[in-house]
Design a protein around this motif. Sequence first.
Motif, short mmCIF file in Angstrom:
data_model
loop_
_atom_site.label_atom_id
_atom_site.label_comp_id
_atom_site.label_asym_id
_atom_site.label_seq_id
_atom_site.Cartn_x
_atom_site.Cartn_y
_atom_site.Cartn_z
N UNK A 89 0.83 -1.21 0.00
CA UNK A 89 0.00 0.00 0.00
C UNK A 89 0.86 1.26 0.00
N UNK A 90 1.96 1.24 0.74
CA UNK A 90 2.87 2.40 0.76
C UNK A 90 3.44 2.66 -0.63
N UNK A 91 3.88 1.60 -1.30
CA UNK A 91 4.47 1.76 -2.64
C UNK A 91 3.43 2.28 -3.63
N UNK A 93 0.75 4.11 -2.86
CA UNK A 93 0.47 5.51 -2.50
C UNK A 93 1.59 6.43 -2.95
N UNK A 94 2.83 5.94 -2.94
CA UNK A 94 3.96 6.75 -3.37
C UNK A 94 4.08 6.83 -4.89
N UNK A 95 3.25 6.07 -5.60
CA UNK A 95 3.28 6.12 -7.06
C UNK A 95 4.31 5.19 -7.67
N UNK A 96 4.85 4.27 -6.88
CA UNK A 96 5.85 3.33 -7.40
C UNK A 96 5.21 2.21 -8.21
N UNK A 97 3.90 1.98 -8.00
CA UNK A 97 3.20 0.91 -8.71
C UNK A 97 2.02 1.48 -9.48
N UNK A 98 1.79 0.91 -10.67
CA UNK A 98 0.61 1.30 -11.43
C UNK A 98 -0.62 0.64 -10.81
N UNK A 99 -1.80 1.07 -11.22
CA UNK A 99 -3.04 0.48 -10.70
C UNK A 99 -3.07 -1.03 -10.97
N UNK A 100 -2.73 -1.41 -12.19
CA UNK A 100 -2.78 -2.82 -12.56
C UNK A 100 -1.78 -3.63 -11.75
N UNK A 101 -0.57 -3.12 -11.59
CA UNK A 101 0.44 -3.84 -10.82
C UNK A 101 0.02 -3.97 -9.36
N UNK A 102 -0.55 -2.91 -8.79
CA UNK A 102 -1.01 -2.96 -7.41
C UNK A 102 -2.10 -4.01 -7.26
N UNK A 103 -3.10 -3.99 -8.14
CA UNK A 103 -4.21 -4.94 -8.04
C UNK A 103 -3.73 -6.37 -8.21
N UNK A 104 -2.81 -6.60 -9.16
CA UNK A 104 -2.28 -7.95 -9.40
C UNK A 104 -1.55 -8.45 -8.16
N UNK A 105 -0.71 -7.62 -7.57
CA UNK A 105 0.05 -8.04 -6.39
C UNK A 105 -0.85 -8.18 -5.17
N UNK A 106 -1.83 -7.32 -5.07
CA UNK A 106 -2.76 -7.41 -3.95
C UNK A 106 -3.55 -8.72 -4.01
N UNK A 107 -4.03 -9.08 -5.20
CA UNK A 107 -4.75 -10.34 -5.35
C UNK A 107 -3.88 -11.53 -5.00
N UNK A 108 -2.62 -11.52 -5.45
CA UNK A 108 -1.71 -12.63 -5.12
C UNK A 108 -1.44 -12.68 -3.63
N UNK A 109 -1.29 -11.52 -3.01
CA UNK A 109 -1.00 -11.49 -1.58
C UNK A 109 -2.19 -11.99 -0.76
N UNK A 110 -3.38 -11.56 -1.13
CA UNK A 110 -4.57 -11.96 -0.39
C UNK A 110 -5.00 -13.38 -0.69
N UNK A 123 7.76 -9.12 -3.84
CA UNK A 123 6.95 -8.40 -4.82
C UNK A 123 6.23 -7.23 -4.18
N UNK A 124 5.93 -7.34 -2.90
CA UNK A 124 5.21 -6.28 -2.20
C UNK A 124 6.14 -5.17 -1.75
N UNK A 125 7.43 -5.33 -1.95
CA UNK A 125 8.34 -4.24 -1.66
C UNK A 125 9.17 -4.42 -0.41
N UNK A 126 9.09 -5.55 0.26
CA UNK A 126 9.98 -5.76 1.40
C UNK A 126 11.28 -6.30 0.85
#
Length: 133
Positions: A89-91, A93-110, A123-126
Amino acid sequence: MHTSHSRYQDVESLPGVVAGLVTVGVLTVAFGLLALGVPFFWVAFPIGFGGVLPLAVGLAKRREDADGRNRAGAAESGTGSDRALHRLRERYAAGELSDAAFERRLERLLATEDGIDQGIDSDAGIGPKRGRE
C-alpha cells in the motif's frame, strides 16, 4: 464516546480535553481571586492562557503523537503478510506501482494465507526496491 463522525471531534481529542480543563481552571482561579477581593486577580488570565494553556496543549499533542506512532509501529510489526500488505500500500500511495500492478500483487497477496512463504513479500516491496512498473 469518541465517534468518527462527531462534529465535536476536536474537543474529544486529548488536546481538546486538556484545553477545556485548563480554561475552566483559569477562570475558576481568576474569578475566585476576584470574589476574594484580590486586586491583582487579572494576573491569572495572562499566566493561565499565555503560559499554562499552551504548555498543557503542547504536552497533550506530544503525548497523542507518541501514542499514534506506537499504534502505527504495532500495526507494522504484525505478521509477515500484514507487513507485506502495508508495504504494498505504501508503494502504491507513493506512485511506485501502477493500478494494474497494485491490483495484481494485492490479489496474489490476499490469495495466500502466508504471503512470505510464497515469496510474495519481495513483490510487495519488502527487501530491495525494484524498478518502477
